[in-house]
Scaffold this active site. Structure first.
Site, short mmCIF file in Angstrom:
data_model
loop_
_atom_site.label_atom_id
_atom_site.label_comp_id
_atom_site.label_asym_id
_atom_site.label_seq_id
_atom_site.Cartn_x
_atom_site.Cartn_y
_atom_site.Cartn_z
N TYR A 170 -6.61 6.55 3.81
CA TYR A 170 -6.66 5.48 2.65
C TYR A 170 -6.11 4.38 3.10
O TYR A 170 -6.40 3.01 3.03
CB TYR A 170 -6.03 5.78 1.43
CG TYR A 170 -5.84 4.77 0.34
CD1 TYR A 170 -6.81 4.03 -0.36
CD2 TYR A 170 -4.43 4.12 0.39
CE1 TYR A 170 -6.64 2.81 -1.06
CE2 TYR A 170 -4.40 2.97 -0.28
CZ TYR A 170 -5.38 2.21 -1.07
OH TYR A 170 -5.31 1.27 -1.64
N GLU A 206 0.69 -1.19 -0.05
CA GLU A 206 0.15 -0.07 0.06
C GLU A 206 0.86 1.19 0.03
O GLU A 206 0.48 2.35 -0.67
CB GLU A 206 -0.87 -0.02 1.21
CG GLU A 206 -2.06 -0.98 1.07
CD GLU A 206 -3.03 -0.92 -0.15
OE1 GLU A 206 -2.95 0.07 -0.80
OE2 GLU A 206 -3.49 -2.11 -0.62
N ASP A 211 -9.58 6.17 -2.62
CA ASP A 211 -8.50 6.68 -3.47
C ASP A 211 -8.95 7.22 -4.78
O ASP A 211 -9.85 7.64 -4.98
CB ASP A 211 -7.56 5.47 -3.79
CG ASP A 211 -8.19 4.37 -4.61
OD1 ASP A 211 -9.32 4.56 -4.85
OD2 ASP A 211 -7.44 3.88 -5.48
#
Length: 358
Positions: A119, A36, A137
DNA sequence: AACACGGGGAG
DNA sequence: CTCCCAGTGTT
């Protein structure tokens, strides 16, 4: 369209169309976290090789925590947004030292970590622990702003909140990890920025943007960034029979945080350096007054475009005839053959690749 | 709330 | 060229 229909249909689509990505077949929060961070503001295809290299070099939080910052930056070289790498390393040490190596497992604890925002906290919470926190996102903003036909700039905090509410109210009807992954896969595969697949889209009859023929205009972005011109003059020193150069580590307050570069002078308009400036700079580097050097001016010019800046890089080759064995940080003497051990910005690597043809 | 922060790929 | 990408930290 109600939230229930959206969630159920979205996940149904996803089960038949999902992408297989290197970080998807795991529940290991460490690997999910790495993926991520790498993927923040980065295309999946660009991030893939970095993820593989990162996991190979640092397979778990302990190995990353024990690494040197320079090692982490070297692995990050070329990926951009280098604060991510430093925050990753910082957080690995924090989890390893202060949390007994146990990765946080709630949204509230995850978002406290450096480099983890709304996020990423939602992504880790859902993918590693299947907790119902919806991700927002770029894909989600585009998809939901079209579905809802949002005609205001999506930078608007109120709009962002509306989008977050829509996905948050939807995620409860499905498996959180499936829903979030479906959201992003759908955004990147169907509801694309350019030429989205509206003709075959499962939401075409519900999508406000499609109904009103506004798909090409949504999402609306409010501001475009003006680009600043900067002029960097890099000095490629040739010392000790010309097999050695000098590099310097950048600060953490400007672009290319903590990466290395050649000694550099910045001017604020387009002009070549004068001899006096070389003299002063070389004295700063070497700390001695009686230098014997020869300059070959403007060996090469390279440019690099950043989001908010355009860098004009001028490279000067300077041969120093004095014999030198020691130098003080942040400057470092490096054999030209060994420069690739350090992490440089793209423009320096472009120069090295062409000028250091071993 | 506005801005800084990289590099690559697509159109 | 412009736009955008699995955003976050700083001011």
């Amino acid at each position: 369209m109600n939230n229930y229909t959206f969630a159920i249909e979205l996940v149904r689509w996803w089960e038949a169309n999902k992408r297989d990505l290197p970080w998807k077949n795991t529940k290991d929060p460490y690997k999910i976290w790495i993926s991520e961070i790498i993927l923040q503001q980065t295309r999946v295809e660009q991030g893939k090789p970095y993820f593989d290299a990162f996991i190979r070099k640092f397979p778990n939080i302990t190995t990353l925590a024990n690494a040197k910052e320079d090692q982490v930056l070297k692995l990050w070289e070329g990926l951009g947004y280098y604060s991510r790498a430093r925050n990753l390393h910082y957080t690995a040490k924090y989890v390893s030292d202060s949390l007994d190596g146990i990765f946080p497992s709630s949204y509230q604890d995850l978002i406290k970590l450096k480099g983890v925002g709304p996020y990423t906290a939602a992504a880790i919470a859902s993918f590693a622990y299947n907790l119902p926190h919806a991700v927002v996102d770029g894909n989600v903003i585009r998809l939901v702003s079209r579905i809802l036909g949002i005609s205001e700039p999506v930078d608007n905090p109120k709009v962002h909140k509306d989008i977050n509410n829509f996905v948050s109210n939807s995620i409860e009807y499905t498996s959180p990890s499936s829903f979030n992954q479906a959201l992003m896969d759908f955004g990147s595969m169907v509801c694309k920025p350019n030429n989205p697949e509206c003709k075959t889209c499962i939401f075409q009859s519900f999508c406000e943007a499609n109904i009103k023929n506004l798909v090409s205009q949504i999402p609306i972005k409010s501001k475009k960034a003006p680009r600043k011109e900067r002029y960097f003059h890099f000095i490629d020193l040739r010392i000790n029979n010309e097999d050695t150069t000098i590099i310097v580590q950048r600060s953490d307050t400007d672009i290319w945080k903590k990466l290395y570069e050649l000694p550099m002078l910045e001017t604020f308009d387009l002009r070549p350096l004068i001899e006096l400036e070389f003299n002063n700079k070389l004295q700063e580097i070497f700390g001695i007054n009686d230098l014997n050097f020869e300059i070959s001016f403007s060996k090469r010019k390279l440019t690099q475009i950043l989001t908010h800046q355009k860098i004009h890089g001028f490279f000067y080759e300077v041969k120093v005839n004095n014999k030198l064995e020691k130098i003080n940080p942040p400057y470092y003497l490096v054999k030209r053959k060994k420069v690739s051990n350090f992490a440089f910005p793209k423009i320096i690597n472009d120069y090295i690749r062409t000028a250091y043809n071993s």
